[in-house]
Design a protein around this motif. Structure first.
Motif, mmCIF file in Angstrom:
data_model
loop_
_atom_site.group_PDB
_atom_site.id
_atom_site.type_symbol
_atom_site.label_atom_id
_atom_site.label_comp_id
_atom_site.label_asym_id
_atom_site.label_seq_id
_atom_site.Cartn_x
_atom_site.Cartn_y
_atom_site.Cartn_z
ATOM 1 N N ALA A 126 0.626 -1.411 -0.013
ATOM 2 C CA ALA A 126 0.021 0.022 0.077
ATOM 3 C C ALA A 126 0.805 1.193 -0.061
ATOM 4 O O ALA A 126 0.442 2.203 -0.711
ATOM 5 C CB ALA A 126 -0.795 -0.189 1.091
ATOM 6 N N ASN A 127 2.006 1.211 0.629
ATOM 7 C CA ASN A 127 2.938 2.554 0.871
ATOM 8 C C ASN A 127 4.296 2.013 0.799
ATOM 9 O O ASN A 127 4.812 1.143 1.308
ATOM 10 C CB ASN A 127 2.503 3.274 2.193
ATOM 11 C CG ASN A 127 2.583 2.413 3.419
ATOM 12 O OD1 ASN A 127 2.252 1.051 3.111
ATOM 13 N ND2 ASN A 127 2.652 2.767 4.339
ATOM 14 N N ILE B 21 -3.725 4.587 -0.760
ATOM 15 C CA ILE B 21 -3.222 5.556 -0.238
ATOM 16 C C ILE B 21 -2.214 6.557 -0.657
ATOM 17 O O ILE B 21 -1.884 7.678 -0.409
ATOM 18 C CB ILE B 21 -3.023 5.424 1.399
ATOM 19 C CG1 ILE B 21 -1.951 4.436 1.557
ATOM 20 C CG2 ILE B 21 -4.120 5.176 2.307
ATOM 21 C CD1 ILE B 21 -1.456 4.123 2.780
ATOM 22 N N GLU B 22 -1.491 5.988 -1.641
ATOM 23 C CA GLU B 22 -0.359 6.750 -2.475
ATOM 24 C C GLU B 22 -0.122 5.815 -3.690
ATOM 25 O O GLU B 22 -0.450 4.998 -3.934
ATOM 26 C CB GLU B 22 0.968 7.023 -1.558
ATOM 27 C CG GLU B 22 1.644 5.679 -1.285
ATOM 28 C CD GLU B 22 2.796 6.129 -0.535
ATOM 29 O OE1 GLU B 22 2.810 6.633 0.732
ATOM 30 O OE2 GLU B 22 3.852 5.513 -0.803
ATOM 31 N N ASP C 207 -8.908 3.908 8.557
ATOM 32 C CA ASP C 207 -8.295 5.315 8.805
ATOM 33 C C ASP C 207 -7.537 5.547 10.110
ATOM 34 O O ASP C 207 -6.773 6.152 10.128
ATOM 35 C CB ASP C 207 -9.741 6.116 9.006
ATOM 36 C CG ASP C 207 -10.412 6.247 7.315
ATOM 37 O OD1 ASP C 207 -9.565 6.135 6.493
ATOM 38 O OD2 ASP C 207 -11.508 6.587 7.206
ATOM 39 N N LEU C 208 -8.022 4.695 11.239
ATOM 40 C CA LEU C 208 -7.220 4.838 12.410
ATOM 41 C C LEU C 208 -5.823 4.258 12.132
ATOM 42 O O LEU C 208 -5.007 4.671 12.896
ATOM 43 C CB LEU C 208 -8.238 3.816 13.394
ATOM 44 C CG LEU C 208 -7.571 3.486 14.997
ATOM 45 C CD1 LEU C 208 -7.314 4.741 15.600
ATOM 46 C CD2 LEU C 208 -8.409 2.430 15.536
ATOM 47 N N GLY D 157 -2.161 1.404 7.565
ATOM 48 C CA GLY D 157 -2.992 1.648 6.437
ATOM 49 C C GLY D 157 -3.512 -0.030 6.391
ATOM 50 O O GLY D 157 -3.279 -1.024 7.253
ATOM 51 N N GLY D 158 -4.121 -0.254 5.063
ATOM 52 C CA GLY D 158 -4.666 -1.781 4.939
ATOM 53 C C GLY D 158 -5.883 -1.730 4.308
ATOM 54 O O GLY D 158 -6.052 -1.002 3.575
ATOM 55 N N HIS D 159 -6.884 -2.699 4.940
ATOM 56 C CA HIS D 159 -8.028 -3.026 4.320
ATOM 57 C C HIS D 159 -9.099 -2.610 5.383
ATOM 58 O O HIS D 159 -8.720 -2.083 6.472
ATOM 59 C CB HIS D 159 -8.038 -4.363 3.951
ATOM 60 C CG HIS D 159 -7.293 -4.954 3.252
ATOM 61 N ND1 HIS D 159 -7.150 -4.805 2.047
ATOM 62 C CD2 HIS D 159 -6.115 -5.930 3.651
ATOM 63 C CE1 HIS D 159 -6.156 -5.470 1.478
ATOM 64 N NE2 HIS D 159 -5.616 -6.098 2.306
#
Ligand code: AMP
Length: 314
Positions: A84-85, A109-110, A274-275, A282-284
């Motif tokens: 993800a990042n 997210i990016e 979001d938390l 991040g993640g799912h």
């Protein structure tokens, strides 16, 4: 789908292809890396293909990652899977390559690659990769099928999560048709040592609960060393907390040798990504991960988690 066509075109173009994953790789990460490596080698035997990054003891049955010198990246194609990042890549040298492709199924997210195919509705990155092979009539050996099937099995919690679709089963079915014996994979994944089994007992007796809705367990260095387990074996215990009645979210905090912490977070209802992002992760929506510098950060995290849990309406 034209992005997939572009990806296949790029794979055809390059002689050297390096496949990257994420740090602390799971079954989907290594399954996707080894599965894609197998597909490319089976289809274009003259290409040099490497899977780089970290290995995993409990997934060693799938294979070992390759050691690659910096020079190999010159003029090469890097394919980054299940990431993800960029900061979380286990081998960040894809910046040395001539071109970068990302294939992923996390919430975006990016952007860090030249071509990105991200389907956050897909159960697993392995499912995406298997379908790239099937839809484009690429070859695959039984080893590749095992790797991809393992990726699907592990990221769906053994075909249990809501992320599975008809296509997940169709994909698994096509891989099964290649000759997979599912029990072989389960036997490898389910292998407990006496130490890891005793640690499970500790987790069952020592988890903590907040308001009956959030459960968590702290895997301190002291506990990991006392039970004589690997970090991976300790981290796997996040699943132990999934069955408590009334619990909506649960987490496992693990302290690594450098004393930095990782949180593995899971949910049955509230979105937690979001938390996780607030805590450098991040993640799912229902399975995320995050990072912390010390145990002092746990209390604010739990406070934030309870806000997420208490604001949740079905
Ligand atoms: P894990 O608890 O490691 O199985 O992670 C659950 C999901 O969150 C996986 O899809 C991971 O790729 C993702 N994830 C875990 N840690 C992080 C992180 N630090 N940053 C972004 N995504 C993460």
């Amino acid at each position: 789908m034209s992005i997939i066509k572009d990806i296949v075109k790029k794979i055809k173009e390059y002689d050297t292809i390096i496949i990257h994953g994420h740090e602390h790789p799971d079954g989907d990460c290594l399954g996707s890396q080894f599965g894609l490596k197998d597909i490319i080698k089976a289809t274009w035997p003259n290409k040099k293909v490497y899977a780089v990054g970290e290995s995993s003891d409990y997934l060693a049955f799938m294979g070992e990652v390759d050691v690659v010198e910096d020079d190999t990246f010159k003029g090469a194609l890097s394919i980054i899977v299940d990431l993800a990042n960029a900061e979380r890549a286990s081998d960040k040298r894809f910046n040395l390559s001539a071109f970068r492709i990302r294939i992923d199924h996390h919430i975006k997210i990016e952007t860090f690659a030249d071509i990105e195919y991200v389907d956050d509705k897909c159960s697993s990155c392995a499912e995406i990769i298997a379908n790239i092979a099937f839809d484009n009539k690429l070859k695959m050996t039984l080893d590749g099928a095992y790797a991809l099937y393992t990726g699907i099995v592990t990221d769906t919690g053994r075909f249990k999560f809501n992320s599975i679709t008809k296509r997940t089963f169709d994909t698994a079915g096509r891989l099964l048709d290649m000759g997979i014996v599912p029990q072989d994979i389960d036997n490898n994944l389910a292998a407990d040592t006496p130490e890891s089994l005793k640690l499970k007992g500790y987790v069952l007796s020592n988890f903590e609960m907040v308001d009956g809705k959030f459960a968590y367990i702290k895997m301190t260095r002291d506990i990991i060393e006392r039970f004589g387990v690997t970090d991976e074996e300790a981290a796997n215990n996040v699943t132990m907390l999934s069955t408590i009645k009334g619990v909506l979210t649960w987490a496992l905090f693990i302290e690594y040798e450098d004393h930095k912490l990782k949180i593995r977070i899971r949910s049955k209802g509230p979105r937690i990504n979001d938390l996780a992002a607030k805590y450098n992760g991040g993640g799912h929506a229902m399975a995320s991960g995050a990072k912390m510098n010390s145990w002092d950060d746990v209390e604010p995290f739990i406070k934030d988690m309870m806000e997420v849990v208490n604001n949740y309406t079905k």
